[in-house]
Scaffold this active site. Structure first.
Site: not given
Length: 446
Positions: A283-285
């Site tokens: 979900h982040c990078i």
């Protein structure tokens, strides 16, 4: 002559009162959203001594958590067990519990839709919290988002029933810093960045996180804290893109990518090790830098060129990896069409049961479109239904491995006996250099 009465600052009084309650463990905490971020911070608050209620719209998830079942991928099981055993951690689907809370955290998803931030979950949570919020409450947003969201999107929702943020309501932003599957960096050991609407808001939020983690780093504003989060993951995106493009150059020139990285990593300063792979996921990078590029174009009219280029490079890695697998088959006289390929590991990172934005599944989608006959195993995933790939997990056996024209190691979970699998395989394509056997005739490394 009588001395003039000293004027008091209501916000300062609210902050001092709340800090005292936090330090005395009499503060009640509500956490909106019980994904891996919300459940982790809820468990940490309960473990620290505060009565904590996790709020989620998913009734099945709430029922499971209420019975002591840890059903959320990416949450440290030991943290949850310890918190639940205290009796201070409860769960509900009713946001009205916010009305009895001293601290409210909002930890809801912030996905991208058509490359634009989707803040619907923040807006929904903000409206619900604003409906029940009591004066003197501290509200902290943890969801990853672009700078200005806390003040421009969340604040008006909280103030819609007559309260004023910074005066009779405390408001702050603190980005989550959880790395699922990373047992070396537990919740308490990762410093927290905190930025409030005012200095009193920052002080209250810093006091709260000071009970949960070893180090709190205050910054001057919500916007600074929001941007710090985006910088962290943009840094990772750019450096991953660098080594991914390096891997392609090395393959074209017959140079061992991993030997080059090992050599560069011997330098004790000025270099941090990053490694190539089939792409980025989670979900982040893949998502956080897109908030930055979107806001730059919206607010300044300028592209954030380095970040956009890095995203393009990483987005191409699943197709590049699939082509490398096809080339490996061709060198052995096997056409990709009709070939039997066994994929090992389809989550976005090792030892985590999360397939969001998984590059591994995108690799399989390319191979499937070229006519390969796919099967897969992953200890965390029972089935795949994404990107046109529909598969059910196979039991990992020697016969299954030997029957495959190639085994594709995409996500090297710790449960895999790689020496055993390599011994059974006629061809093992190692997309992560997890085997470390680049000189083996039947192993090819990205």
């Amino acid at each position: 002559m009588p001395r003039p009465r000293r004027r008091t600052d209501p916000a300062a009084d609210l902050s001092r009162t709340l800090v005292a309650a936090i330090e005395a463990n009499t503060a009640t905490v509500s956490v909106i959203g019980q994904g891996y971020v919300g459940l982790s911070v809820a468990a940490a608050a309960a473990r620290a001594g505060m009565r904590t209620i996790g709020v989620d719209l998913d009734a099945d998830r709430v029922a499971s958590l209420s019975s002591g079942q840890q059903v959320v991928p990416g949450v440290d099981d030991e943290l949850f067990v310890e918190a639940f055993a205290t009796g201070r951690l409860g769960f509900t689907t009713d946001p009205a519990v916010v009305g009895d809370s001293d601290v409210v955290l909002i930890c809801v998803p912030t996905p991208l839709i058509d490359s634009r931030p989707d803040l619907a979950a923040i807006e929904g949570a903000g409206a619900a919290v604003g409906r029940y919020l009591m004066p003197g409450t501290l509200v902290i947003l943890e969801s990853t988002t672009y700078p200005g969201t806390t003040e421009q999107v969340l604040r008006p929702l909280l103030e819609s029933h007559g309260r004023v943020a910074g005066a009779d309501l405390l408001l702050a932003y603190s980005p989550e810093r959880i790395n699922p599957g990373d047992h070396a960096h537990g919740f308490a050991g990762v410093p927290r960045v905190v930025g409030g609407l005012t200095e009193h808001c920052t002080a209250a939020a810093a006091a709260f996180y000071g009970r949960l983690v070893d180090i709190v780093h205050p910054v001057s504003s919500c916007r600074a804290a929001e941007l710090a989060k985006l910088l962290e993951n943009t840094y990772r995106l750019v450096n991953i893109a660098l080594v991914n493009e390096l891997a392609q150059l090395c393959a074209d020139q017959g140079i061992d990518t991993w030997e080059v990285i090992d050599a560069a990593a011997t330098k004790p300063f000025g270099f941090q090790r990053f490694e190539p792979g089939p792409g980025v996921g989670g979900h982040c990078i893949p998502l956080d830098p897109a908030y930055l590029t979107w806001q730059s174009r919206r607010d300044t009219g300028r592209p954030f060129r380095l970040v956009e280029l890095a995203k393009d490079i990483n987005d191409q890695m699943p197709s590049y990896t699939a082509r490398r697998i096809m080339d490996s088959l061709n060198r052995r006289g096997i056409a990709v069409k009709g070939s039997k390929l066994l994929a090992l590991g389809v989550t976005y990172k090792p030892d985590v049961g999360d397939v969001r934005e998984s590059a591994a599944i995108q690799v399989l989608a390319h191979l499937s479109s070229w006519g390969a006959k796919l099967s897969f195993h992953d200890p965390f995933v029972t089935s795949i239904d994404e990107h046109g790939v529909k598969l059910r997990r196979r039991r990992l056996t020697e016969d299954l491995v030997r029957d495959a024209d190639a085994v594709i190691l995409l996500t090297p979970h710790a449960t895999y006996d790689l020496d055993e699998i390599a011994g059974w395989s006629s061809l093992l394509f190692d997309a992560r250099n997890a085997t470390g056997r680049r000189d083996h005739p039947d192993i090819e490394v990205l």
